[in-house]
Design a protein around this motif. Structure first.
Motif, PDB file in Angstrom:
ATOM      1  N   CYS A  32       0.837  -1.194   0.000  1.00  0.00           N
ATOM      2  CA  CYS A  32       0.000   0.000   0.000  1.00  0.00           C
ATOM      3  C   CYS A  32       0.881   1.256   0.000  1.00  0.00           C
ATOM      4  CB  CYS A  32      -0.879  -0.025   1.242  1.00  0.00           C
ATOM      5  SG  CYS A  32      -1.948   1.401   1.390  1.00  0.00           S
ATOM      6  N   HIS A  44       0.208   4.059   1.087  1.00  0.00           N
ATOM      7  CA  HIS A  44      -0.024   4.917   2.258  1.00  0.00           C
ATOM      8  C   HIS A  44       1.115   4.749   3.254  1.00  0.00           C
ATOM      9  CE1 HIS A  44      -2.345   5.782   6.196  1.00  0.00           C
ATOM     10  NE2 HIS A  44      -1.999   6.938   5.661  1.00  0.00           N
ATOM     11  N   HIS A  93      -5.477   0.531   7.118  1.00  0.00           N
ATOM     12  CA  HIS A  93      -6.353   1.704   7.265  1.00  0.00           C
ATOM     13  C   HIS A  93      -7.421   1.786   6.188  1.00  0.00           C
ATOM     14  CE1 HIS A  93      -2.169   2.621   8.514  1.00  0.00           C
ATOM     15  NE2 HIS A  93      -2.810   2.649   9.667  1.00  0.00           N
TER      16      HIS A  93
HETATM   17 FE1  FES Z   1      -2.593   0.973   3.595  1.00  0.00          FE
HETATM   18 FE2  FES Z   1      -2.487   2.737   5.503  1.00  0.00          FE
HETATM   19  S1  FES Z   1      -0.961   1.338   4.934  1.00  0.00           S
HETATM   20  S2  FES Z   1      -4.097   2.328   4.161  1.00  0.00           S
END
Ligand code: FES
Length: 434
Positions: A390, A392, A411
């Protein structure tokens, strides 16, 4: 794979940003919360602009089941236990006022607004229902215990809130967003103080409201620790009964029911994003068993931000960010929580005290049992080997076979099979995708 709303309402279009500008208040995110904030600031004559990365209400709002109620599951017993009677009363009064505000606005808007009673039921735990009714009595509300419901199964009991409401969210937004200062297709990439950088220009603001569903500033506020996401599924059936109300199971993986015109919506099959759940198959099996002559007309899924203690975070973004405010963590109750956010944040940007703000304060303690789950979930998924990671914060993504998407268990960011970003907090797609 969307709720009926988009096909039955026409949204106004707005231009993209094409210059640098200055404003008093910048709202980032054009879902129901951002639009209601813009509406209130507009009414107050405050200088503002709203930036939406895509088109307004194209994210979470378009797939809400649009129940407007201060009955948020069995929350009041929990709120009294965690925060005490005074703050639980703030929560109740804030949401009652939100319902009242919708009622006033919807009087002038053709948006299929209907008053309905709302019920939370329990399949097996009569005591939980009784405890909620006792909690409500402590808050000065007389809620009714109900033994039977017009649903095709028996319940141990239900609590009824009279005269709540449901509506068509996009017909409402189509009307209320007319004339607002909105820029669509304008993604805020980063903030430098209260200056927003987009690919089409910069916006220097005095104050900023972050209404992006999951807050996108990672460095402040610990939202990656205190917010996670939950997916739930819905189907709309034709030739199914009118259930004359809005119903939700108190169990987190239970079902919900409401009608819209000739359709019966059934919700359920939920799970933490990135995990497994019953999804649509569970709902279809239920419909086949109980409504064998019904025909499925729509199916869709929704995504909700959950908090550590069950109350949204509405207020100052963090101790380290002056003049930045946030609204997130609406659990499954986005309509009233959006209105509550707009009421609180429009007061805050004027420097006014809001009587309900305390219970929603994002600065409250994070020391709740769910915090340990968050930490373990993140640690486990950060350490899980995977080629799909991800953007993020780097957790391993999980394939969602029901929706054919890559979902993040940490998340809740989601991506198409090809890697295009669907849901935040990630702000870009997987490698080589926008
Ligand atoms: Fe994937 Fe935060 S690491 S949404």
């Amino acid at each position: 794979m969307n709720a009926p709303w988009e096909q039955t309402a026409n949204q106004p279009n707005f231009e993209s940003l094409n210059k640098d500008l200055k404003t008093d208040v910048l709202i980032i995110g054009g879902g129901m919360t951002g639009i209601l904030c813009a509406h209130m600031l507009h009414q107050l004559g405050i200088d503002y602009v709203l930036c939406e990365a895509d088109t307004i209400c194209s994210g979470i709002t378009k797939n809400t089941t649009a129940k407007i109620t201060s009955q948020h599951g069995l929350i009041y017993e929990k709120l009294i236990r965690q925060f005490g009677v005074a703050k639980a009363k703030q929560y109740l009064d804030a949401n009652e006022n939100a319902l009242k505000k919708y009622r006033e606005l919807c009087r002038k808007i053709d948006c299929d607004f209907e008053e309905k009673d709302a019920y939370v039921y329990s399949l097996n735990h009569r005591r939980k229902i009784e405890n909620e009714i006792t909690a409500l009595e402590r808050l000065g509300i007389h809620a009714e215990f109900v033994r039977t419901l017009p649903l095709p199964f028996s319940v141990a009991g239900a609590v009824r809130f009279k005269n709540q409401a449901q509506f068509h969210p996009l017909k409402f937004v189509a009307e209320i967003s007319k004339g607002l200062h909105v820029y669509e297709h304008t993604r805020v990439q980063t903030l430098v103080g209260t200056k927003a950088i987009t690919s089409q220009g910069t916006i220097q603001a005095k104050k900023i409201l972050v209404t992006t569903h999951f807050p996108f500033i990672n460095k402040h506020g610990f939202y990656f620790l205190k917010v996670y996401q939950h997916r739930s599924y819905a189907i709309a059936l034709e030739n199914a009964p009118n259930v004359h109300g809005m119903y939700v199971d108190e169990a987190p993986t239970g079902m919900s029911f409401r009608n819209y015109e000739n359709l019966l919506f059934i919700g359920g099959g939920g799970h933490r994003t990135g995990k497994k759940g019953g999804a649509w198959q569970e709902l279809r099996d239920f419909a086949k068993r109980h409504y064998p002559n019904a025909v499925e007309k729509y199916h869709w899924a929704a995504q909700d931000c959950m908090t550590l203690d069950g109350a949204p975070y509405i207020g100052a973004y963090s101790a380290g960010t002056n003049d930045i405010y946030v609204a997130t963590g609406f659990q499954k109750w986005g309509m009233t929580s959006s209105m509550v956010s707009a009421m609180i944040l429009s007061d805050m940007v004027q420097g006014k005290e809001n009587p309900y703000a305390q219970v929603f304060s994002p600065g409250r303690t994070i020391l709740r049992p769910q915090l340990a789950v968050q930490v373990l979930e993140s640690a486990f998924n950060l350490l899980t080997p995977s080629t799909k990671r991800c953007p993020h914060l780097g957790c391993a993504l999980k394939w969602n076979p029901d929706e054919h998407t890559w979902d993040c268990p940490c998340h809740g960011s989601r991506f198409t099979k090809e890697g295009t970003l669907i849901d935040n907090p990630a702000t870009k797609g997987l490698k080589t995708h926008p």
